[in-house]
Design a protein around this motif. Structure first.
Motif: not given
Lengths: 340, 310, 524
Positions: A36, A177, A209
């Motif tokens: 992430r 994302r 993102t």
């Protein structure tokens, strides 16, 4: 799914062009992961398969190319196995992409504002007016002056740099994302490049993102990436944090790359190059793909390098490299299958 | 834009005059004339000598060709297109209603061609290399290779004789049906192929890929982003076809007895009827030029990248 | 404000839409007959056209002064009597009283004069003028009598006057309509003009006041049909289909098409054996065709039966006389005695005798010249096939020909110039005057050598008015032409019309015209 699990996991991805024994193996068994918010740089010379890899993640490869095998797990779901509806839903909303030729990626007969507003209307449920307002806002957010006016312009009326900003605005409109950027600055002026990269970094950070940045330019990697995967002949030959790649590359090819990059301030008679060229991808590779050009080959012995494809070794935690030279280095174990 | 249009029209003028002159000279060179053509197989020139002389004088056929042309050109500038030798009445009377007929036929045929051909082409492109695509393209090939003559008679046979859905000799509005269908289906073939190629080429473009990457469904992508470009390509062809057809789809007109410009043109040439032939050529040329111009203007209007004034 | 996109969407749909489909016919069943025209008549102004199609149409609209009976003799029709002047240059006619035009006005001598004046008027430039070139004037003597004056005794006058283009127009109508009269004709015939959809169909309606004065007609009153529709159908295939679906009551078809319907019980075949055309081969009289032997040999070498089969599927009759059978004055005896029947052996012998020896490549040679000649004709499937047979016939003889065809307007004038040896021609004419028009030296194409005797005979054909005398002269003319081998007559083709089986009284009179007042469907 736990917080620590990677956002994207690519396992043994293979994409071929054409069929039969003469098929071009553009992506020849690639493993990757992206966490992430992470910026992963994919670097390699022209023809190494990095663009095809990027397109494969979203299944945007056109015939005669086709993804032959492998998995692309996004938040646990295999993109390659998705039904068309799910895939369409995924695109733009969860994973977005920007391309190398920004002006060509815009519909030439549609106003810019409309193009940004389109996904907002069709997928984001906004009304015409709302979508337009938001599109203008987004244009402002990517640094386009006079966004209300510019929104009414056509792609041929703006510059390359502005077009790429528009693309970024459009891609991030639905707040995906993961953003895949395929050579986003290659077609732009040097002066504009830095701005665009800065914009990318800022916007992705703001939205949380993750970014996959595909490039052949080490300088871009140095500026942007947290982690780097080096590709050669359809495979990832080294995967490590950026500092390591730049300072202490494990794979001979990476070393060659670093050496051949021009250094600011250094006085060189000529650039150092890696002799030879990439192998013929229509032939199945035996042994290490880089072997014919490798200066370290002598050490490991021709039998090994020529005869067997090196598996990924782990020279240090968080790093891996596909090179027989790693075998025998302290702590360099072949990575277990599926490790990422 | 209006300057551009004006320029184009002015450039068209010498073209038209040139065409007229060349046609005129061809007719002057051919060793035959309208008056002899009228007496086929029944009257010798001797018998008819007086009448022939009177006709020649009346229509100025005994003058050298450059005098005839000058007279003709002068008249045309006053809007007088002369009198038809065979029909014994002013050319403009005959041409007027026939041009409208051809316009009707052309319009209806193109409508059918577009409605059948373009969706077929687009569908083929979307489902490229499937059986649908193959089937559609084979039918398209058939349409292109099929002689209009044969196709027309075939349709008459099927619809009028076998199925008896319409009469062989339809009256009133129904008379437009078969000729428009014949011409329209024949036109649909090249239109579908062009729509297909244009669509396929467009679908390869970067902006299509970008649209797909934004999660637009395939149909959405085709209709919103590929269709405009396809229609542009098709429109160019339609414009050219329109120009062609206005000159007279004479085969169709002759078969179905559709009293249009083309059918009259065939007769005018057979009759060596100079005034009629010239007028029809004029209209044909004008139609071509006009259609081309309209297409160019539309192109500029639709595609924002095109700007003629610079 | 329309966006570019919506404009394109709309423009794809904006175009004249298709009109409504055909409606069913009206309540009361119309007694209608529908016929075919092979081309659009250019105008229906009687007296201003020599086109056969125009004549066909005028035949519905106009009765004429006289008609020709089955023996070829003129009989009274709208004129009740006539007489010739002493010098045979004038004919005085007396009209029947009480004949009215479709617009109600009277047919009187003034109307007749008006008609002939418009034929003679140089400003009108009427092609009919050429047909009747000997006519000088027409005078009115009293309301029912008029006189035609000719520049010389003109034997063909009576036959000409019986053709439809001498049907008189209503002067009132002509003056009212001016140049448009050709689109709205007014005559005296069984049918009246109703409408003309330019080039598509012509609609005529019954003339309720019509009286048929010809004794050879079946129906003496108003015609049976309420309406006649003449559809312009140039395409054989379309006419054929229309006949099959019952949309045409009758249609003249080309002989290839006829064969397919011959056996069909739904149709009847009407063959007009009184046809007045003739297909023939002419010589240019340039060497070696100035030699009698060559002309003789070729005359015997032509297989007429084969040509008839090839060109007309056998619907016709071969001609051995220069006059076709359908023309009054045809003399069978002369044809038998002086004609040149197909005899290839004789043809070969004639050439052998004349010194034309067989040479290399099968061509005969004499004095170093090969027997290779140029033949011209007009472009038409009929002539194409005929020429193929002729070429083969002559090849057997050892004579080679090269063929060139062009449309009539090019072919016919070109015969006035050099460059051809023979031509294949076809002529349609109803009177023996055709022999004079074509073959009186120097001939219609100025190829014939001077010949005082022939000139005398053919002039007599033109000017002998007494029927018995004329018959003799016409026989002499046929003999003279044949003896001199001026041309090779080949055949006369018979027009074939296919009608619906229920069509009655559709037959042709002596001048190949139908008495339309008689025609009806059997179930009316």
């Amino acid at each position: 799914m736990s917080e620590n699990a990677p956002l994207l996991q690519v396992r043994d991805l293979r994409t071929h062009f054409g069929t039969g024994p003469d098929a071009v193996r553009a992506v020849n068994g690639v493993d990757l992961s992206v966490d992430r918010g992470e910026v992963l740089g994919i670097v390699g010379e022209s023809g190494c398969g990095k663009t095809v890899l990027a397109l494969s993640i979203l299944r945007l490869v056109d015939a005669p190319g086709r993804i032959v095998s492998g998995q692309v797990l996004f938040e646990g779901q295999d993109v390659l196995a998705m039904r068309p509806r799910a895939l369409t839903a995924l695109r733009g909303r969860d994973i977005a992409m920007i391309f190398q030729q920004p002006k060509a990626s815009l519909d030439p007969v549609m106003r810019i504002g409309q193009q940004i507003a389109e996904p907002l209307r069709l997928r984001g449920g906004r009304t015409r007016a709302e979508a337009w307002r938001e599109a203008v806002e987004l244009l402002g957010a990517v640094g386009i002056p006079n966004p209300e006016e510019k929104a009414r312009a056509y792609p041929h009326e703006i510059s390359g740099g502005q077009a790429q900003r528009v693309m970024i605005a459009t891609a991030l409109a639905l707040k995906p994302r993961l953003l895949i950027a395929d050579e986003p600055t290659t077609a732009l002026d040097v002066t504009v490049q830095a701005q665009i990269l800065e914009l990318l970094r800022e916007r992705c950070r703001a939205l949380g993102t993750a970014l996959i940045l595909v490039t052949h330019d080490i300088g871009v990697i140095a500026q942007m990436a947290d982690r780097v995967a080096v590709m050669y002949a359809g495979r990832v030959v080294e995967n490590a944090p950026v500092a390591r790649i730049l300072g202490d590359p494990a794979h001979p090819y990476t070393r060659g790359l670093m050496r051949s990059a021009p250094v600011m301030g250094a006085v060189q008679a000529r650039l150092q190059e890696i002799p030879g060229g990439i192998p013929d991808l229509t032939r199945p590779l035996r042994g290490c793909a880089f072997a014919p050009r490798c200066d370290g080959r002598r050490q490991a012995g021709p039998a090994r390098c020529d005869g067997q494809t090196p598996p990924p070794f782990i020279p240090a935690p968080g790093r891996e490299a596909r090179c027989w030279l790693q075998d025998g280095a302290p702590a360099a174990q072949p990575a277990p299958a599926g490790w990422s | 834009m209006s300057r551009y249009v004006l320029r184009r029209l002015l450039m068209a003028l010498p073209v038209v005059i040139g065409i007229l002159l060349v046609t005129f000279m061809i007719q002057a060179v051919i060793p035959t004339d309208a008056v002899s053509a009228m007496y086929e197989g029944q009257t010798t020139e001797e018998e008819a000598a007086e009448a022939i002389a009177a006709m020649r004088e009346r229509y100025g056929l005994d003058q050298p060709w450059y005098i005839q042309f000058t007279r003709y050109a002068g008249n045309v500038l006053h809007g007088d297109f002369g009198e038809s030798i065979r029909l014994r009445r002013p050319v403009s009377e005959e041409i007027g209603y026939r041009f409208i007929n051809t316009l009707q036929l052309t319009g209806a045929a193109l409508l059918i061609g577009i409605l059948v051909g373009v969706p077929m082409g687009i569908l083929s492109a979307a489902k490229k290399d499937t059986w649908l695509d193959l089937g559609a393209m084979t039918v398209g090939l058939l349409g292109i290779s099929m002689p209009a003559f044969f196709f027309g008679l075939l349709l008459i046979l099927v619809f009028a004789v076998w199925l008896q859905w319409i009469p062989v000799v339809p009256r009133g509005g129904a008379a437009l049906l078969l000729p428009a269908l014949t011409l329209g289906l024949i036109e649909a073939a090249p239109l579908s192929r062009i729509a297909r190629s244009a669509m396929i080429e467009l679908l390869r473009r970067d902006h299509i890929r970008a649209a797909r990457s934004r999660g637009m469904g395939e149909m959405s992508v085709i209709l919103r982003h590929a269709l405009p470009g396809t229609l542009l390509a098709v429109m160019t062809v339609i414009g050219l076809q329109f120009g062609n057809l206005l000159g007279g789809a004479f085969i169709i007109e002759v078969i179905f007895g559709w009293r249009g410009i083309g059918e009259l043109g065939v007769k005018a040439i057979q009759w060596r009827d100079f005034a009629l032939t010239q007028a029809i050529i004029l209209i044909s040329a004008g139609a071509h030029i006009g259609a081309n111009l309209v297409v160019d203007v539309l192109y500029a209007w639709i595609d924002p990248r095109v700007d003629y004034d610079t | 404000m329309p966006t570019r996109r919506s404009f394109m969407a709309l423009s794809a749909l904006a175009a004249p839409s298709l009109a409504a489909l055909p409606r069913r016919a009206g309540a009361a069943p119309l007694k209608e007959l529908r016929y075919r025209l092979t081309e659009d008549p250019e105008s229906l102004h009687s007296g201003q056209s020599v086109s056969l199609t125009v004549n066909t149409c005028l035949n519905f609209l106009h009765d004429r002064l006289i008609y020709i009976d089955n023996e070829g003799k003129p009989q009274p029709w709208l004129a009740e009597s006539w007489s010739f002047s002493e010098d045979n240059r004038q004919i005085t006619f007396t009209l029947r009283p009480g004949t009215k035009f479709h617009d109600g006005t009277e047919l009187d001598a003034a109307a007749v004069k008006f008609h002939f004046d418009s034929i003679l008027d140089p400003k009108m430039a009427s092609p009919v003028r050429g047909q009747i070139s000997a006519l000088e004037s027409c005078e009115v003597l009293d309301p029912l009598r008029f006189r035609l004056t000719f520049s010389r005794p003109f034997a063909a006058a009576m036959i000409l006057l019986s053709s439809a283009t001498y049907g008189v127009n209503s002067p009132t109508a002509v003056q009212k309509a001016g140049r448009q009269y050709g689109r709205r004709p007014v005559g005296t015939g069984p049918y009246m003009f109703k409408s003309w959809s330019a080039g598509t169909e012509l609609v005529l309606v019954r003339n309720p006041h019509y009286r048929q004065l010809r004794p050879d007609a079946v129906n003496k009153g108003a015609p049976y049909a309420d309406q006649i529709t003449l559809s312009v159908l140039p395409e054989e295939g379309v006419a054929f289909s229309a006949l099959q679906t019952g949309e045409l009551s009758a249609a003249e078809l080309q002989t290839d098409t006829v064969e397919r319907l011959r056996q069909d019980k739904r149709f009847a075949v009407v063959i007009d054996e009184k046809a007045k055309n003739i297909l023939f081969l002419e010589f240019s009289f340039r060497p070696p065709f100035d030699e009698r032997a060559m002309r003789d040999a070729i005359s015997h070498a032509i297989d007429r039966e084969a040509i008839l089969r090839a060109s007309y599927s056998g619907y016709g009759a071969i001609d051995l006389s220069p006059l076709s059978r359908g023309i009054p004055g045809y003399d069978q005896a002369v044809a038998d005695q002086y004609g040149t029947p197909y005899d290839p052996a004789k043809a070969k012998a004639l050439l052998d005798e004349a010194g034309w020896k067989p040479g290399p490549e099968g061509l005969r040679v004499k004095d170093g010249k090969e027997a290779k000649f140029a033949v011209r004709s007009y472009a038409n499937p009929v002539t194409d096939r005929a020429l193929a047979v002729i070429q083969s016939n002559l090849a057997d003889l050892g004579v080679g020909i090269s063929i060139s065809t062009a449309d009539w307007g090019t072919f016919y004038p070109s015969l006035l110039r050099e460059g051809w040896d023979m031509d294949l021609n076809r002529w349609t004419y109803s009177d023996p005057l055709v022999l004079t028009n074509l073959f009186r030296p120097p001939g219609h194409r100025r190829t014939l050598p001077e010949d005082a005797e022939l000139t005398r005979i053919l002039t007599a054909v033109d000017s002998t008015l007494d029927p018995a005398e004329r018959q003799k002269v016409v026989s002499e003319a046929q003999k003279a032409i044949l003896e001199r081998r001026l041309m090779v007559p080949i055949l006369t083709n018979h027009q074939v019309t296919i009608t619906q089986a229920g069509l009655q009284n559709y037959r042709f009179d002596y001048l190949n015209q139908v008495l339309h007042g008689d025609v009806r469907m059997s179930d009316w």
